[in-house]
Scaffold this motif. Structure first.
Motif, mmCIF file in Angstrom:
data_model
loop_
_atom_site.group_PDB
_atom_site.id
_atom_site.type_symbol
_atom_site.label_atom_id
_atom_site.label_comp_id
_atom_site.label_asym_id
_atom_site.label_seq_id
_atom_site.Cartn_x
_atom_site.Cartn_y
_atom_site.Cartn_z
ATOM 1 N N THR A 29 0.843 -1.191 0.000
ATOM 2 C CA THR A 29 0.000 0.000 0.000
ATOM 3 C C THR A 29 0.877 1.239 0.000
ATOM 4 O OG1 THR A 29 -0.094 0.120 2.407
ATOM 5 C CG2 THR A 29 -1.819 -1.152 1.311
ATOM 6 N N ASN A 30 0.301 2.314 -0.399
ATOM 7 C CA ASN A 30 0.947 3.608 -0.276
ATOM 8 C C ASN A 30 0.396 4.245 0.986
ATOM 9 O OD1 ASN A 30 2.308 3.339 -2.694
ATOM 10 N ND2 ASN A 30 0.584 4.122 -3.866
ATOM 11 N N ASN A 31 1.169 4.153 2.038
ATOM 12 C CA ASN A 31 0.737 4.673 3.328
ATOM 13 C C ASN A 31 1.060 6.164 3.380
ATOM 14 O OD1 ASN A 31 0.084 5.202 5.932
ATOM 15 N ND2 ASN A 31 1.138 3.408 6.776
ATOM 16 N N TYR A 32 0.087 6.967 3.056
ATOM 17 C CA TYR A 32 0.297 8.415 2.996
ATOM 18 C C TYR A 32 0.505 9.019 4.387
ATOM 19 C CZ TYR A 32 -1.090 7.989 -1.830
ATOM 20 O OH TYR A 32 -1.152 7.628 -3.136
ATOM 21 N N TYR A 33 -0.074 8.415 5.410
ATOM 22 C CA TYR A 33 0.124 8.916 6.763
ATOM 23 C C TYR A 33 1.584 8.756 7.169
ATOM 24 C CZ TYR A 33 -0.359 9.540 11.755
ATOM 25 O OH TYR A 33 -0.221 9.981 13.041
ATOM 26 N N LEU B 7 4.125 8.635 5.155
ATOM 27 C CA LEU B 7 4.879 9.587 4.338
ATOM 28 C C LEU B 7 4.826 10.982 4.963
ATOM 29 C CD1 LEU B 7 6.377 10.083 1.629
ATOM 30 C CD2 LEU B 7 4.140 10.650 0.679
ATOM 31 N N LEU B 8 3.659 11.396 5.434
ATOM 32 C CA LEU B 8 3.542 12.699 6.092
ATOM 33 C C LEU B 8 4.360 12.751 7.375
ATOM 34 C CD1 LEU B 8 -0.263 13.433 5.611
ATOM 35 C CD2 LEU B 8 1.651 14.569 4.500
ATOM 36 N N ARG C 189 7.113 11.043 8.001
ATOM 37 C CA ARG C 189 8.524 11.142 7.633
ATOM 38 C C ARG C 189 8.882 12.557 7.207
ATOM 39 N NH1 ARG C 189 8.748 7.088 3.375
ATOM 40 N NH2 ARG C 189 7.088 5.844 4.267
ATOM 41 N N ARG C 190 7.991 13.221 6.501
ATOM 42 C CA ARG C 190 8.263 14.608 6.072
ATOM 43 C C ARG C 190 8.340 15.539 7.270
ATOM 44 N NH1 ARG C 190 4.616 15.520 0.648
ATOM 45 N NH2 ARG C 190 5.783 14.084 -0.674
#
Length: 115
Positions: free
Chosen positions: A99-103, A105-106, A108-109
């Motif tokens: 999956t692309n775990n957007y949470y 990713l946020l 990590r940013r």
């Protein structure tokens, strides 16, 4: 007593007939079978045995007839065969769940911006 004619409820399954109550697809497949089978009959008949030539002609023509007539769930044989080949041979047997775990990713940013 009245005679009843069954009317299909789903008109998307009704195929338009072109000639001899056959669809265009069936006519093309039967024509291709005849183009392959009839010359093979005459070539094999010239070798001697007529019954063997007739059997070989039927064996050559049957796949084209089957291709024209077979349909399952509204899909012709070549689409079903394409799906089967893709599933069995082209795609890998094990497909891991990714999956692309957007949470994440946020998060990590945010950590990078704090540094």
């Amino acid at each position: 007593m009245a005679a009843y004619i069954p009317v299909p409820r789903d008109f998307s399954r009704v195929k338009s007939k072109v000639f001899f109550n056959l669809t265009k697809r069936q006519l093309i497949c039967f024509g291709a079978g005849a183009v392959l089978g009839v010359p093979s009959f005459f070539l094999l008949k010239s070798q001697g045995n007529t019954s063997l030539a007739a059997i070989c002609m039927m064996v050559i023509m049957l796949p084209m007839f089957f291709l024209g007539m077979y349909e399952k769930d509204g899909q012709p044989l070549e689409k079903i065969a394409g799906h089967f080949i893709r599933a069995k041979f082209v795609r890998p047997r094990e497909r891991p769940y990714k999956t692309n775990n957007y949470y994440a990713l946020l998060m990590r940013r945010k950590k990078r911006k704090r540094r």
